[in-house]
Write a protein that holds these residues in place. Structure first.
Motif, PDB file in Angstrom:
ATOM      1  N   GLU A   6       0.837  -1.199   0.000  1.00 11.46           N
ATOM      2  CA  GLU A   6       0.000   0.000   0.000  1.00 11.46           C
ATOM      3  C   GLU A   6       0.868   1.244   0.000  1.00 11.46           C
ATOM      4  O   GLU A   6       1.966   1.249   0.556  1.00 11.46           O
ATOM      5  CB  GLU A   6      -0.903   0.017   1.226  1.00 11.46           C
ATOM      6  CG  GLU A   6      -1.873  -1.143   1.247  1.00 11.46           C
ATOM      7  CD  GLU A   6      -2.228  -1.548   2.658  1.00 11.46           C
ATOM      8  OE1 GLU A   6      -3.059  -2.453   2.819  1.00 11.46           O
ATOM      9  OE2 GLU A   6      -1.670  -0.964   3.592  1.00 11.46           O
ATOM     10  N   SER A   7       0.325   2.306  -0.568  1.00 11.87           N
ATOM     11  CA  SER A   7       1.020   3.585  -0.562  1.00 11.87           C
ATOM     12  C   SER A   7      -0.003   4.702  -0.695  1.00 11.87           C
ATOM     13  O   SER A   7      -1.170   4.456  -0.996  1.00 11.87           O
ATOM     14  CB  SER A   7       2.041   3.652  -1.697  1.00 11.87           C
ATOM     15  OG  SER A   7       1.395   3.515  -2.951  1.00 11.87           O
ATOM     16  N   GLY A   9      -0.663   7.167   1.710  1.00 12.61           N
ATOM     17  CA  GLY A   9      -1.119   7.807   2.939  1.00 12.61           C
ATOM     18  C   GLY A   9      -0.330   9.066   3.232  1.00 12.61           C
ATOM     19  O   GLY A   9       0.667   9.372   2.574  1.00 12.61           O
ATOM     20  N   LEU A  20      -5.089   6.478  -2.162  1.00  9.46           N
ATOM     21  CA  LEU A  20      -4.336   5.313  -1.705  1.00  9.46           C
ATOM     22  C   LEU A  20      -4.230   4.300  -2.843  1.00  9.46           C
ATOM     23  O   LEU A  20      -5.163   4.151  -3.641  1.00  9.46           O
ATOM     24  CB  LEU A  20      -5.019   4.663  -0.510  1.00  9.46           C
ATOM     25  CG  LEU A  20      -5.324   5.566   0.676  1.00  9.46           C
ATOM     26  CD1 LEU A  20      -5.949   4.746   1.808  1.00  9.46           C
ATOM     27  CD2 LEU A  20      -4.089   6.286   1.149  1.00  9.46           C
ATOM     28  N   CYS A  22      -2.947   0.167  -3.785  1.00  4.20           N
ATOM     29  CA  CYS A  22      -2.658  -1.159  -3.249  1.00  4.20           C
ATOM     30  C   CYS A  22      -2.256  -2.050  -4.419  1.00  4.20           C
ATOM     31  O   CYS A  22      -3.107  -2.441  -5.221  1.00  4.20           O
ATOM     32  CB  CYS A  22      -3.870  -1.737  -2.530  1.00  4.20           C
ATOM     33  SG  CYS A  22      -3.656  -3.438  -1.955  1.00  4.20           S
ATOM     34  N   VAL A  92      -5.479   4.094  10.199  1.00  4.87           N
ATOM     35  CA  VAL A  92      -4.617   3.284   9.348  1.00  4.87           C
ATOM     36  C   VAL A  92      -5.523   2.567   8.354  1.00  4.87           C
ATOM     37  O   VAL A  92      -6.484   1.907   8.760  1.00  4.87           O
ATOM     38  CB  VAL A  92      -3.785   2.283  10.157  1.00  4.87           C
ATOM     39  CG1 VAL A  92      -2.945   1.421   9.217  1.00  4.87           C
ATOM     40  CG2 VAL A  92      -2.898   3.006  11.157  1.00  4.87           C
ATOM     41  N   TYR A  94      -6.123  -0.220   5.391  1.00  6.12           N
ATOM     42  CA  TYR A  94      -5.611  -1.503   4.943  1.00  6.12           C
ATOM     43  C   TYR A  94      -6.365  -1.953   3.689  1.00  6.12           C
ATOM     44  O   TYR A  94      -7.595  -1.805   3.616  1.00  6.12           O
ATOM     45  CB  TYR A  94      -5.820  -2.576   6.016  1.00  6.12           C
ATOM     46  CG  TYR A  94      -5.105  -2.336   7.303  1.00  6.12           C
ATOM     47  CD1 TYR A  94      -5.693  -1.599   8.331  1.00  6.12           C
ATOM     48  CD2 TYR A  94      -3.833  -2.867   7.529  1.00  6.12           C
ATOM     49  CE1 TYR A  94      -5.045  -1.377   9.534  1.00  6.12           C
ATOM     50  CE2 TYR A  94      -3.170  -2.663   8.734  1.00  6.12           C
ATOM     51  CZ  TYR A  94      -3.790  -1.913   9.722  1.00  6.12           C
ATOM     52  OH  TYR A  94      -3.138  -1.712  10.916  1.00  6.12           O
ATOM     53  N   THR A 106      -1.482   1.804   5.746  1.00  7.22           N
ATOM     54  CA  THR A 106      -0.901   3.119   5.502  1.00  7.22           C
ATOM     55  C   THR A 106      -1.679   4.151   6.305  1.00  7.22           C
ATOM     56  O   THR A 106      -2.910   4.123   6.342  1.00  7.22           O
ATOM     57  CB  THR A 106      -0.889   3.454   3.993  1.00  7.22           C
ATOM     58  OG1 THR A 106      -0.206   4.680   3.776  1.00  7.22           O
ATOM     59  CG2 THR A 106      -2.293   3.553   3.410  1.00  7.22           C
ATOM     60  N   GLN A 107      -0.949   5.034   6.963  1.00  5.24           N
ATOM     61  CA  GLN A 107      -1.569   6.008   7.878  1.00  5.24           C
ATOM     62  C   GLN A 107      -2.141   7.183   7.096  1.00  5.24           C
ATOM     63  O   GLN A 107      -1.462   7.774   6.247  1.00  5.24           O
ATOM     64  CB  GLN A 107      -0.544   6.516   8.876  1.00  5.24           C
ATOM     65  CG  GLN A 107      -1.052   7.592   9.818  1.00  5.24           C
ATOM     66  CD  GLN A 107      -2.041   7.047  10.834  1.00  5.24           C
ATOM     67  OE1 GLN A 107      -1.833   6.017  11.458  1.00  5.24           O
ATOM     68  NE2 GLN A 107      -3.153   7.773  11.011  1.00  5.24           N
TER      69      GLN A 107
END
Length: 112
Positions: A6-7, A9, A20, A22, A92, A94, A106-107
């Motif tokens: 994941e990216s 955030g 986001l 995934c 977070v 997911y 990812t936050q």
């Protein structure tokens, strides 16, 4: 077993937007349902959105009209476009592949 990365955030002010991503590797993507969940400390992980292989999407009531889930089958990537973000969206996030495999999370922080 599939692996998910994941990216996307980060921190944003209320009313802002984030997308986001995934990406799925080592797994079949085209036939798998993809989902996004989110979790805050001390709470259960909650459903946010899902997209079937057909492209049919479902959303939690709390994000309807603000979030959009999509998928890129050749790129084996699912996306969550988040608009008009609110402080209560802080969590977070997911992604989940095929009903069983989770990403690392990812936050997302929404704060002024």
């Amino acid at each position: 077993q599939a692996q998910l990365v994941e990216s996307g955030g980060g921190s944003v002010q209320p009313g802002g937007s984030l997308t986001l991503s995934c990406r799925v590797s080592r797994g079949i993507f085209v036939f798998a349902q993809m989902e996004w969940y989110r979790q805050t400390p001390g709470k259960e992980r909650e459903f946010v959105a899902s997209v079937r292989s057909s492209g049919t999407a479902n959303y939690a009531d709390s994000v309807k009209g603000r979030f959009t889930i999509s998928r890129d089958n050749p790129g084996k990537t699912a996306y969550l476009q988040m608009n008009n973000l609110k402080p209560e969206d802080t969590a977070v996030y997911y992604c989940k592949h095929g009903g069983s495999t989770w990403g690392q999370g990812t936050q997302v922080t929404v704060s002024s």
